[in-house]
Design a protein around this motif. Structure first.
Motif, PDB file in Angstrom:
ATOM      1  N   VAL A   1       1.920  -6.493   6.033  1.00 43.23           N
ATOM      2  CA  VAL A   1       2.261  -6.942   4.668  1.00 43.23           C
ATOM      3  C   VAL A   1       3.589  -7.707   4.710  1.00 43.23           C
ATOM      4  O   VAL A   1       3.753  -8.755   4.079  1.00 43.23           O
ATOM      5  CB  VAL A   1       2.406  -5.732   3.708  1.00 43.23           C
ATOM      6  CG1 VAL A   1       2.796  -6.183   2.312  1.00 43.23           C
ATOM      7  CG2 VAL A   1       1.145  -4.911   3.667  1.00 43.23           C
ATOM      8  N   THR A   2       4.532  -7.185   5.484  1.00 45.84           N
ATOM      9  CA  THR A   2       5.848  -7.818   5.608  1.00 45.84           C
ATOM     10  C   THR A   2       5.705  -9.215   6.211  1.00 45.84           C
ATOM     11  O   THR A   2       6.289 -10.184   5.722  1.00 45.84           O
ATOM     12  CB  THR A   2       6.736  -6.963   6.546  1.00 45.84           C
ATOM     13  OG1 THR A   2       6.678  -5.619   6.129  1.00 45.84           O
ATOM     14  CG2 THR A   2       8.146  -7.439   6.586  1.00 45.84           C
TER      15      THR A   2
ATOM     16  N   THR B   1       7.944  -5.934  -1.809  1.00 47.58           N
ATOM     17  CA  THR B   1       6.868  -4.937  -1.764  1.00 47.58           C
ATOM     18  C   THR B   1       7.127  -3.757  -2.702  1.00 47.58           C
ATOM     19  O   THR B   1       6.295  -2.872  -2.824  1.00 47.58           O
ATOM     20  CB  THR B   1       6.688  -4.401  -0.332  1.00 47.58           C
ATOM     21  OG1 THR B   1       7.956  -3.954   0.134  1.00 47.58           O
ATOM     22  CG2 THR B   1       6.132  -5.442   0.595  1.00 47.58           C
TER      23      THR B   1
ATOM     24  N   TYR C   1       0.814  -1.216   0.000  1.00 43.63           N
ATOM     25  CA  TYR C   1       0.000   0.000   0.000  1.00 43.63           C
ATOM     26  C   TYR C   1       0.858   1.282   0.000  1.00 43.63           C
ATOM     27  O   TYR C   1       0.629   2.206  -0.784  1.00 43.63           O
ATOM     28  CB  TYR C   1      -0.931  -0.046   1.230  1.00 43.63           C
ATOM     29  CG  TYR C   1      -1.466   1.295   1.629  1.00 43.63           C
ATOM     30  CD1 TYR C   1      -2.393   1.950   0.827  1.00 43.63           C
ATOM     31  CD2 TYR C   1      -1.027   1.919   2.800  1.00 43.63           C
ATOM     32  CE1 TYR C   1      -2.872   3.196   1.178  1.00 43.63           C
ATOM     33  CE2 TYR C   1      -1.505   3.165   3.157  1.00 43.63           C
ATOM     34  CZ  TYR C   1      -2.424   3.801   2.342  1.00 43.63           C
ATOM     35  OH  TYR C   1      -2.877   5.031   2.691  1.00 43.63           O
ATOM     36  N   GLY C   2       1.871   1.305   0.874  1.00 41.83           N
ATOM     37  CA  GLY C   2       2.673   2.527   1.034  1.00 41.83           C
ATOM     38  C   GLY C   2       3.471   2.867  -0.214  1.00 41.83           C
ATOM     39  O   GLY C   2       3.581   4.036  -0.603  1.00 41.83           O
ATOM     40  N   VAL C   3       4.032   1.844  -0.857  1.00 43.45           N
ATOM     41  CA  VAL C   3       4.834   2.071  -2.062  1.00 43.45           C
ATOM     42  C   VAL C   3       3.914   2.470  -3.215  1.00 43.45           C
ATOM     43  O   VAL C   3       4.208   3.394  -3.981  1.00 43.45           O
ATOM     44  CB  VAL C   3       5.668   0.806  -2.401  1.00 43.45           C
ATOM     45  CG1 VAL C   3       6.315   0.932  -3.765  1.00 43.45           C
ATOM     46  CG2 VAL C   3       6.723   0.566  -1.338  1.00 43.45           C
TER      47      VAL C   3
ATOM     48  N   ILE D   1       1.414   3.890   7.709  1.00 47.06           N
ATOM     49  CA  ILE D   1       1.750   2.847   8.703  1.00 47.06           C
ATOM     50  C   ILE D   1       3.099   3.174   9.345  1.00 47.06           C
ATOM     51  O   ILE D   1       3.293   3.046  10.551  1.00 47.06           O
ATOM     52  CB  ILE D   1       1.757   1.454   8.028  1.00 47.06           C
ATOM     53  CG1 ILE D   1       0.349   1.144   7.515  1.00 47.06           C
ATOM     54  CG2 ILE D   1       2.246   0.366   8.978  1.00 47.06           C
ATOM     55  CD1 ILE D   1       0.255  -0.018   6.556  1.00 47.06           C
ATOM     56  N   VAL D   2       4.031   3.645   8.524  1.00 41.67           N
ATOM     57  CA  VAL D   2       5.346   4.050   9.041  1.00 41.67           C
ATOM     58  C   VAL D   2       5.159   5.262   9.962  1.00 41.67           C
ATOM     59  O   VAL D   2       5.734   5.336  11.054  1.00 41.67           O
ATOM     60  CB  VAL D   2       6.299   4.399   7.866  1.00 41.67           C
ATOM     61  CG1 VAL D   2       7.582   5.032   8.359  1.00 41.67           C
ATOM     62  CG2 VAL D   2       6.608   3.159   7.031  1.00 41.67           C
TER      63      VAL D   2
HETATM   64  S1  SF4 Z   1       5.778  -2.393   3.883  1.00 40.94           S
HETATM   65 FE1  SF4 Z   1       4.023  -1.688   5.064  1.00 40.94          FE
HETATM   66  S2  SF4 Z   1       4.817   0.010   6.259  1.00 40.94           S
HETATM   67 FE2  SF4 Z   1       6.290  -0.329   4.635  1.00 40.94          FE
HETATM   68  S3  SF4 Z   1       5.642   1.041   3.004  1.00 40.94           S
HETATM   69 FE3  SF4 Z   1       4.659  -0.922   2.637  1.00 40.94          FE
HETATM   70  S4  SF4 Z   1       2.625  -0.759   3.594  1.00 40.94           S
HETATM   71 FE4  SF4 Z   1       3.923   0.873   4.416  1.00 40.94          FE
END
Ligand code: SF4
Length: 291
Positions: free
Chosen positions: A194-195, A260, A11-13, A96-97
């Protein structure tokens, strides 16, 4: 080919790359202080659209245009520098970060000493520690005894993690500290779901296949981590960035997962290639034709 349940950008990327593309397509001059995504192909595409990388040393001069903060986030003093020299700064830190940054700051304000489990030179860890007055950064695989010495005399310790660390490593470290410090230490597992999901998928795929193709950039640490997980289980892991990295010959039962920071198109290209180069052997089992 067994495809992992979760592949492609997280999602974040996805959010950071889509926003960057939108800004670039609007004709604005866009700068970034580091790779928006650890993927050579995506970065080259963004540069072709006009993305400029800017060195830290050039941040004393005024620049016309927009600076974007990537998904890892940035430490407050560097952000301030960006705001001084650019017309506009757009913060694309993954929410999330960002929640982990806020949690760590709150924990410190509540009287905890914050221990960050992560990589010392990782931009997310730099961005996180840059918000704290004092902290310890602990890397996986270190001899953790030094941490106990550093924590001597500290009343309350809060342990958080970089969002992309290995869950197994984090739990190992957290239980080491908790066993020694007892109630003095509180653990906040801030690893992104996700990780965790990709790690368990890598394990599952390694168990049911002979070869796991892991697609992702050479600099992508989460891709490298998936490769290690597969290898730890005694299976063949192929870190592939593009078609050229695929070996010739039979790979046996193949599974596929991605980091990711790998766009879905890159995965589809490899899937199509494998599909087009397969044939059904005598025993009916799908096999790769000689390529
Ligand atoms: S791995 Fe999780 S915390 Fe890191 S950028 Fe992607 S969605 Fe965001």
């Amino acid at each position: 080919v067994q495809l992992a349940r979760s592949v492609g950008f997280c999602y974040g990327v996805d959010r950071a790359v889509s926003e960057a593309i939108k800004l670039l397509k609007s004709g604005k001059k866009v700068y970034a202080t580091g790779e928006i995504v650890h993927n050579e192909k995506v970065m080259n595409d963004l540069k072709e659209l006009g993305l400029e990388m800017i060195e830290d040393t050039l941040l004393s001069e005024r620049h016309e245009g927009i600076a974007i903060i990537r998904a890892h986030g940035i430490d407050p003093s560097s952000e301030e520098k960006l705001r001084r020299v650019f017309d506009e700064v757009i913060d694309l830190t993954c929410p999330i970060v960002y929640n982990v940054f806020s949690l760590a700051v709150d924990l410190e304000q509540q009287g905890n000493f914050v221990v960050v489990f992560g990589k010392r030179n990782h931009p997310e860890v730099t961005a996180l520690s840059g918000r704290l007055k004092s902290y310890l950064i602990v890397q996986p695989g270190e001899d953790y005894d030094w941490v106990l010495k550093e924590l001597e005399g500290i009343e309350r310790v809060a342990i958080v993690s970089q969002t992309t660390m290995s869950n197994v490593d984090f739990e190992g470290f957290a239980s080491f500290v908790q066993t020694r410090l007892g109630e003095k230490a509180t653990v906040y597992n801030t690893i992104c779901k996700v990780t965790i999901q990709r790690e368990s998928e890598a394990e599952r795929l390694a168990r049911i296949s002979d070869t796991v193709i892991v697609i992702g950039g050479r600099n992508s640490s989460n891709t490298k981590k998936l490769v290690k997980i597969v290898q730890r289980l005694g299976k063949k892991a192929l870190h592939v960035t593009d078609l050229k990295d695929l070996p010739r010959g039979d790979m046996g039962k193949v599974a596929l997962i991605s980091g990711t920071s790998t766009p879905y198109e890159q995965i589809q290209k490899i899937l199509d290639y494998i599909d087009n180069n397969r044939e059904v052997t005598d025993n009916g089992r799908e096999n790769e034709s000689a390529r």
